[in-house]
Enzyme design. Structure first.
Site, mmCIF file in Angstrom:
data_model
loop_
_atom_site.group_PDB
_atom_site.id
_atom_site.type_symbol
_atom_site.label_atom_id
_atom_site.label_comp_id
_atom_site.label_asym_id
_atom_site.label_seq_id
_atom_site.Cartn_x
_atom_site.Cartn_y
_atom_site.Cartn_z
ATOM 1 N N LYS A 285 0.823 -1.215 0.000
ATOM 2 C CA LYS A 285 0.000 0.000 0.000
ATOM 3 C C LYS A 285 0.854 1.262 0.000
ATOM 4 O O LYS A 285 0.570 2.216 -0.724
ATOM 5 C CB LYS A 285 -0.937 -0.021 1.211
ATOM 6 C CG LYS A 285 -1.963 -1.144 1.169
ATOM 7 C CD LYS A 285 -2.872 -1.139 2.374
ATOM 8 C CE LYS A 285 -2.150 -1.501 3.645
ATOM 9 N NZ LYS A 285 -1.598 -2.875 3.633
ATOM 10 N N SER A 286 1.884 1.278 0.848
ATOM 11 C CA SER A 286 2.726 2.479 0.926
ATOM 12 C C SER A 286 3.368 2.784 -0.425
ATOM 13 O O SER A 286 3.420 3.946 -0.857
ATOM 14 C CB SER A 286 3.814 2.283 1.990
ATOM 15 O OG SER A 286 3.254 2.177 3.268
ATOM 16 N N GLN B 18 4.688 9.948 6.237
ATOM 17 C CA GLN B 18 3.687 10.749 5.532
ATOM 18 C C GLN B 18 4.053 12.224 5.546
ATOM 19 O O GLN B 18 3.926 12.912 4.519
ATOM 20 C CB GLN B 18 2.309 10.532 6.159
ATOM 21 C CG GLN B 18 1.760 9.133 5.954
ATOM 22 C CD GLN B 18 0.422 8.931 6.634
ATOM 23 O OE1 GLN B 18 -0.135 9.840 7.250
ATOM 24 N NE2 GLN B 18 -0.113 7.726 6.520
ATOM 25 N N ASP C 172 2.218 -0.099 12.216
ATOM 26 C CA ASP C 172 1.074 -0.801 11.642
ATOM 27 C C ASP C 172 0.907 -2.206 12.221
ATOM 28 O O ASP C 172 -0.186 -2.783 12.151
ATOM 29 C CB ASP C 172 1.207 -0.909 10.119
ATOM 30 C CG ASP C 172 0.954 0.411 9.422
ATOM 31 O OD1 ASP C 172 0.333 1.303 10.043
ATOM 32 O OD2 ASP C 172 1.371 0.565 8.262
ATOM 33 N N LYS D 32 -5.249 6.881 14.955
ATOM 34 C CA LYS D 32 -5.361 6.112 13.722
ATOM 35 C C LYS D 32 -6.842 5.966 13.370
ATOM 36 O O LYS D 32 -7.682 6.747 13.820
ATOM 37 C CB LYS D 32 -4.671 4.752 13.887
ATOM 38 C CG LYS D 32 -3.150 4.837 13.984
ATOM 39 C CD LYS D 32 -2.537 5.234 12.655
ATOM 40 C CE LYS D 32 -1.031 5.150 12.665
ATOM 41 N NZ LYS D 32 -0.445 5.478 11.345
ATOM 42 N N ARG E 274 -7.139 -3.000 10.774
ATOM 43 C CA ARG E 274 -6.084 -3.768 11.437
ATOM 44 C C ARG E 274 -6.590 -4.464 12.699
ATOM 45 O O ARG E 274 -6.095 -5.538 13.069
ATOM 46 C CB ARG E 274 -4.875 -2.877 11.728
ATOM 47 C CG ARG E 274 -4.260 -2.327 10.450
ATOM 48 C CD ARG E 274 -2.851 -1.856 10.602
ATOM 49 N NE ARG E 274 -2.433 -1.145 9.395
ATOM 50 C CZ ARG E 274 -2.010 -1.736 8.288
ATOM 51 N NH1 ARG E 274 -1.941 -3.046 8.225
ATOM 52 N NH2 ARG E 274 -1.666 -1.015 7.232
#
Length: 449
Positions: free
Chosen positions: A28-29, A176, A330, A357, A403
């Site tokens: 994803k990143s 980010q 994560d 989050k 998650r």
């Protein structure tokens, strides 16, 4: 774009060993970043293995709304970039929709800050609760103009204007924030320098090199320093995205905890800034080995072989804190589940970031473990557990957090009785295939929709 249906309760039953191999979806990143940079490169980029997650498709939706053609070519994406200033204003009064994706809103804001128009970017209720002040600060210092709800929450109104280069020392190690500032630096007059207190994920700097950005990296006093020169057009790429390590972590945990298991995860990202989870598990007695390692686009990629093992924190217990937390953030929910099975004390501190989050992940994790009749001590910045503990099936409130849903699905494989994961399909935000892959390894009897 994948559809996310958030309604099902999925029942997980206790499970024996898992064996076989699995391919997890694209990282994803990396997918977020390649879509954004390809959209401002000069020419057509081909991206294979793009992530299936709803978050990454929110990024694609945003660049399409900005006038960048994106099309499928078989399993690949073709992104027809039109250069650094190739974005069009969103049609009419359209608001760019980041959905649930903090990565989308925070990183693309660096590109929007220098455009010749005003844009508004927003997201769902969960995203609206997540702080944006950490990107507003460097962008404002560069001459950007961002209006936010209460000064720090989405929606963001970004008035594009010429940017100036700055030297910025970030108070937090955040990939980010770093990405947002470096993306803005591509447009700035001069060289923008970004310093962070400890290393965060380095996908951005690796990928900027692939796209031909003029980037330099160094260290001073143990702090990473990155400098990007503004004004240089980016070249298109042919990019193959590896499997997502954070998605693989749930299967790594399951194979470690279920006695007699042996699992291979194929062609997954092994970027050193992402794999602290492996070092932690192996340090506790896990048995995870790397195979078929190679470097692609500057990224380490390979297979992982996981065999079950008994975990032990040693006579003094195990404490995770400091710089390693940024590279484990994560994986903390699944580490909490693993911690209940570690012999001895297992503690995580310095993870207050989890409070903001998709849910307050510290509180949500603590409630879920207690629902399964486990014992856990909650801190403002983490938690501690003593194990091994016997977990019992329970109804798990996910709070719409992907998650949490996946971590406690793994817990359900260990627990006595059955575990109901409420709102289980929130996993689609990052991993739409999760339950299908889990069923393929455990057998349909372990998972009931």
């Amino acid at each position: 774009m994948p559809e996310v249906a958030m309604s099902r309760t999925i029942r997980i039953s206790r499970q024996g060993p898992i064996k076989g191999s699995v391919n997890v979806p694209g990282d994803k990143s990396i997918s977020h970043r390649v879509a954004m940079l390809a959209s401002v490169a000069q020419g057509t980029s081909r991206v294979e293995g793009f992530a299936s997650s709803a978050d990454c498709w929110a990024t694609v939706g945003c660049v399409r709304e900005l006038g960048i053609p994106v099309e499928r070519d078989g399993e690949a994406l073709l992104i027809h970039g039109r250069g650094l200033k190739g974005y069009d204003p969103p049609s009419g009064k359209a608001v760019l929709d980041a959905g649930n994706s903090g990565s989308t809103i925070r990183m693309i804001s660096g590109l929007l800050a220098a455009q010749g128009f005003t844009s508004i970017i927003d997201g769902d209720e969960s995203l609206r609760r997540r702080p944006m002040g950490r990107i507003i600060e460097p962008l404002s210092a560069m001459g950007g103009h961002i209006r936010a709800r209460d000064g720090r929450f989405a929606p963001l109104e970004i008035q594009g204007r010429p940017l100036k280069a700055i030297d910025f020392s970030s108070p937090v190690a955040s990939a980010q924030v770093k990405t947002c500032a470096l993306f803005a630096g591509l447009y700035a007059d001069g060289t923008t320098t970004f310093v962070e207190p400890s290393p965060s994920r380095n996908h951005t700097e690796l990928m900027l090199g692939e796209f031909g950005a003029r980037l330099k990296s160094s260290h001073a006093g143990g702090k990473p320093i990155l400098s990007v020169e503004g004004g240089a057009e980016l070249r298109p790429v042919y990019y193959r995205v590896p499997g997502d390590f954070s998605s693989a972590a749930f299967f790594i945990a399951a194979a470690t905890l279920l006695p007699g298991s042996e699992l291979v995860v194929r062609r997954v990202s092994l970027n050193p800034s992402r794999t602290a989870f492996i070092e932690v598990l192996n340090g506790l007695g896990g048995n995870i080995t790397r195979e078929n390692a190679e470097t692609v686009h500057g990224e380490a990629v390979g297979d992982l072989r996981i065999r079950s093992g008994r975990l032990n924190s040693g006579p003094d217990g195990a404490l995770l804190s400091g710089g390693i937390i940024a590279n484990l953030i994560d994986e903390v929910p699944i580490l909490a589940v693993l911690g209940t099975q570690v012999e001895g004390r297992f503690e995580i501190r310095g993870a207050r970031e989890l409070r903001v989050k998709e849910s307050d992940r510290i509180t949500t994790v603590v409630r879920a473990i207690r629902a399964m009749r486990g014992e856990i001590e909650e801190f403002e910045d983490g938690f501690a557990v003593e194990g091994p503990q016997r977990l019992r099936g329970a109804a798990i409130e996910t709070s719409g957090d992907h998650r949490i849903a996946m971590a406690f699905s793994v817990a359900g494989l260990l627990a006595e009785g059955s575990t109901d994961i409420i709102d289980a399909d929130c996993a689609s935000v990052s991993f739409p295939e999760f339950y299908d892959l889990l069923a393929s390894l455990t057998g349909e009897s372990a998972i009931e929709a």
